[in-house]
Design a protein around this motif. Structure first.
Motif, short mmCIF file in Angstrom:
data_model
loop_
_atom_site.label_atom_id
_atom_site.label_comp_id
_atom_site.label_asym_id
_atom_site.label_seq_id
_atom_site.Cartn_x
_atom_site.Cartn_y
_atom_site.Cartn_z
N PHE A 32 30.96 -48.21 22.29
CA PHE A 32 30.74 -46.77 22.36
C PHE A 32 30.96 -46.12 21.00
O PHE A 32 31.80 -46.57 20.22
CB PHE A 32 31.68 -46.13 23.40
N PHE A 33 30.23 -45.04 20.75
CA PHE A 33 30.35 -44.29 19.50
C PHE A 33 31.79 -43.86 19.26
O PHE A 33 32.31 -44.00 18.16
CB PHE A 33 29.40 -43.08 19.52
N ARG A 34 32.42 -43.34 20.28
CA ARG A 34 33.83 -42.93 20.16
C ARG A 34 34.68 -43.82 21.05
O ARG A 34 34.92 -43.51 22.22
CB ARG A 34 34.00 -41.47 20.55
N GLY A 35 35.13 -44.93 20.50
CA GLY A 35 36.01 -45.82 21.25
C GLY A 35 37.37 -45.18 21.48
O GLY A 35 37.80 -44.32 20.71
N TRP A 36 38.02 -45.59 22.53
CA TRP A 36 39.34 -45.05 22.85
C TRP A 36 40.41 -45.84 22.10
O TRP A 36 40.30 -47.06 21.94
CB TRP A 36 39.60 -45.14 24.34
N TYR A 140 27.50 -34.13 27.46
CA TYR A 140 28.73 -34.83 27.86
C TYR A 140 29.19 -35.86 26.83
O TYR A 140 30.37 -36.01 26.59
CB TYR A 140 28.48 -35.50 29.21
N TYR A 141 28.25 -36.60 26.25
CA TYR A 141 28.60 -37.67 25.32
C TYR A 141 28.23 -37.30 23.89
O TYR A 141 27.08 -36.98 23.61
CB TYR A 141 27.84 -38.97 25.66
N PRO A 142 29.19 -37.37 22.94
CA PRO A 142 28.85 -37.11 21.54
C PRO A 142 28.04 -38.27 20.96
O PRO A 142 28.24 -39.42 21.34
CB PRO A 142 30.22 -37.00 20.86
N ARG A 143 27.12 -37.92 20.07
CA ARG A 143 26.31 -38.93 19.39
C ARG A 143 26.67 -38.92 17.90
O ARG A 143 27.13 -37.91 17.37
CB ARG A 143 24.83 -38.62 19.56
N PRO A 144 26.40 -40.03 17.22
CA PRO A 144 26.71 -40.11 15.78
C PRO A 144 26.04 -39.02 14.95
O PRO A 144 26.60 -38.57 13.94
CB PRO A 144 26.19 -41.48 15.36
N ASP A 145 24.87 -38.54 15.36
CA ASP A 145 24.15 -37.53 14.58
C ASP A 145 24.64 -36.10 14.87
O ASP A 145 24.08 -35.13 14.36
CB ASP A 145 22.64 -37.63 14.81
N GLY A 146 25.69 -35.95 15.68
CA GLY A 146 26.24 -34.64 15.99
C GLY A 146 25.66 -34.00 17.24
O GLY A 146 26.18 -33.00 17.72
#
Length: 159
Positions: A32-36, A140-146
């Motif tokens: 995932f883009f933002r791992g926990w 809901y989900y952030p993406r790397p491109d903002g």
């Protein structure tokens, strides 16, 4: 009583333990883009209301996991991730089925999850497992491109 389920590739599934937090954080970060962070996994793994399952080999090298949260008669799949080298081998399905089997012993009667509407492989798996889309969550989900992806909310009865 030790819980144990068979998995593809010579692996098995068993309940996760607090000592697994670092491995779960690593696999999550690869998925995932933002791992926990490890601390979040340690907190979940120390909570009886958050059962987690790992797919591992006989030396307990973890190839994937699923983390669930229980609340009254509902269960929520918080996250599921498979190490990139193990993807496409049926581990996600095996992890979900182990969770379903274990949840039959709990008060949970329905399971919910959120999935990125563009994650077609995951959506196919969830549909094969009996989940149906019930709503969406925009941004809901952030993406790397903002930008932010829409989540598809899915649910299924547990039996």
């Amino acid at each position: 009583m030790m819980k144990f389920w068979m998995a593809p590739g010579g692996l098995h599934i068993e309940p996760a333990e607090t000592r697994d937090a670092k491995d779960l954080a690593r696999i999550h970060g690869q998925s995932f883009f933002r791992g926990w962070p490890t601390g979040d996994f340690a907190a979940f793994l120390g909570d009886a209301a958050s059962p987690a399952y790992i797919a591992c080999d006989s030396r307990r090298r973890i190839a994937g996991f699923a983390l669930i949260r229980l609340a009254a008669d509902e269960a929520e799949l918080l996250t599921i991730a498979v190490d990139p080298k193990w993807r496409g081998k049926g581990l996600g399905r095996a992890l979900m089925e182990a969770g379903f089997a274990d949840l039959m012993l709990s008060p949970a009667r329905r399971m919910f999850l959120e999935v990125d509407e563009q994650n077609l492989a995951a959506i196919r798996l969830y549909k094969r497992l009996g989940f149906e889309a019930i709503s969406t969550r925009k941004g809901y989900y952030p993406r790397p491109d903002g930008s932010a992806a829409t989540a598809l909310v899915m649910a299924r009865d547990l039996g």
